[in-house]
Design a protein around this motif. Sequence first.
Motif, mmCIF file in Angstrom:
data_model
loop_
_atom_site.group_PDB
_atom_site.id
_atom_site.type_symbol
_atom_site.label_atom_id
_atom_site.label_comp_id
_atom_site.label_asym_id
_atom_site.label_seq_id
_atom_site.Cartn_x
_atom_site.Cartn_y
_atom_site.Cartn_z
ATOM 1 N N THR A 1 -7.591 10.559 -29.629
ATOM 2 C CA THR A 1 -6.685 10.824 -30.739
ATOM 3 C C THR A 1 -5.928 9.570 -31.150
ATOM 4 N N LEU A 11 -8.277 7.168 -33.022
ATOM 5 C CA LEU A 11 -8.674 7.654 -34.339
ATOM 6 C C LEU A 11 -7.516 7.667 -35.323
ATOM 7 N N GLU A 26 -7.287 4.267 -36.642
ATOM 8 C CA GLU A 26 -8.423 3.820 -37.451
ATOM 9 C C GLU A 26 -8.584 4.610 -38.751
ATOM 10 N N VAL A 27 -8.456 5.954 -38.693
ATOM 11 C CA VAL A 27 -8.797 6.778 -39.858
ATOM 12 C C VAL A 27 -7.659 7.666 -40.329
ATOM 13 N N ASP A 40 -8.007 12.986 -40.495
ATOM 14 C CA ASP A 40 -9.402 12.768 -40.097
ATOM 15 C C ASP A 40 -9.546 12.722 -38.579
ATOM 16 N N ALA A 41 -8.543 12.187 -37.907
ATOM 17 C CA ALA A 41 -8.590 12.176 -36.444
ATOM 18 C C ALA A 41 -8.650 13.596 -35.897
ATOM 19 N N TYR A 63 -12.122 15.085 -36.332
ATOM 20 C CA TYR A 63 -13.059 14.625 -35.303
ATOM 21 C C TYR A 63 -12.825 15.383 -33.983
#
Length: 548
Positions: free
Chosen positions: A232, A235, A238-239, A243-244, A247
Amino acid sequence: MSPPDSMNKPVSSPSETPRRSSSLSFNGEKTQDFDSPDSGTSPSSRSFADVEAQTPNASGQASQDPEPVWPTEWRAYACLFGGFLLMFNSWGLVNAYGTFASYYKQHLLPGRDAVMMNLVGSTQSFVVLVLSFVVGRVLDAGHTRSLIAAGAFLVTFGTSMLSISNGDAQYNGGNYGLVWLTQGFISGLGMACFFVSSSQVVATWFKQRKGFAIGVVASGASIAGLIYPMMTKFLITEVGFNDAVRYVATLIGVTSTLAVFIARPKPTHHFRKPESWARLSVWVDMDAFRTPAFNWFTAAICFMFFGFYAVFFNLEKWAAAAGFGYKDQTPAAMDIGLQLEVPKDAIRTFWLLSIMNAASTLGRLSSAYLADHFGALNVHTIVTLIASMLILVLWILTTKLAAAIAFVVVFGVFSGSVIGMPPASMAYILGHCPHAQARLGQWTGMMYSISAVFALTGPVIAGHLVDAFGNGSDFLSAQIWSGICLFLSACCMAVAAMYARRGDQGPDFSNALSSTSDTAQVRGSVPISGTETNATDKENENGITRTS
């Protein structure tokens, strides 16, 4: 003329011939029972071992072939992996909530009271535990696949809805009510379907190595407590948050769906199908409360939840207040902080908590191995006592970073044993009798449901002690609270172990088991006047009805 063969047969005495008794109404289930040959001992005075030795199996005869030490069917090991995944996506997600709480407090819901942030995670654990008695009883009736499928849908749906419930997840753009509903309540309902199922389904396959198998399942929680927070944090950086979460929901959905197909109980396991689900006695087994070992062990689990999570919930705050760790000691490639939103010390304390979760995996596996050789409840008592001493001595006296790392490693090992062994200890209390083990799901669920309030209020009490007596920076009061609670838990476990070793399960329960046959408990069987209509094979031999 010679007489018929039947006339040449010796007439069995009443003490040697199994006789059909009246049907027994037991917890809302009407079963057809058979008295074992009279041994001259009253049923209420017999131990579980005596009951097991005289209990007929599905063919009407005492079981003589012992279970293999390790299962020989591949389905057993597939089920073991399925149970691991169920725990991975139930209590493992509870362990990972701290990462979300950190992000909420620093970015999505800044300025909210810490109690409100903790309430989401507390709701998850409360729902998981309070519904355990319902889940356990449904498992004992054999509805495993439907239960796991429902859990897979709810956990995946709740997590997915979290990704769209906060708009664009901008600073101070969160919706607390929807966060609580999706992540706390809906996902909690799904986790409740997984939690008891994970260990109870696996226990049907691993008779001789039940403790080790449950330990492997329990390790799913600690491994998830390491993987989900790291995943988590990476992510989110990064996003972004939404979006995390998507995923994470994808991983939950894939692994949970796989568990639906492979986490299947052993076909020959005894199930208890009630005539009617509307009766209270079906859900609450009053014989458990007549069993001293159950009562003392349930008290032990209540004390355990009262103090156990005070360590996990306060570890990061304690480490930050003490100034342990330095950010520049973390390699740049491993810098998984939340950039500007998270204070610098959150990265350091995050790794301490991760170390503790990783170490707990070793504790869950090693204690499970020892449980199969020395008795689960005996091992559980010892590790709980040691854990209490680690808190009262090592944690309180820790003033250096090296000592802090030593504490999180050593306590992590023992904490994994403490939190992972309750199902194995309950199986130890019930013994090896098939009819007793058929109540494992229900008794374990009842135990967890009773302890739910303690799991909800224990961390809150510890937090209040820190605020009231430590001005938010001195954790001595919370440390003493946690250590004493675990010490009392170990004392109650010791008393439960004493009763279990004596075989004192209560006269009413032993009497009921001594009279109960497999007729209404094996898969595919039908209670005498019940509503289940599964196919059965019956034969009449010497006036005795048997189910194969």
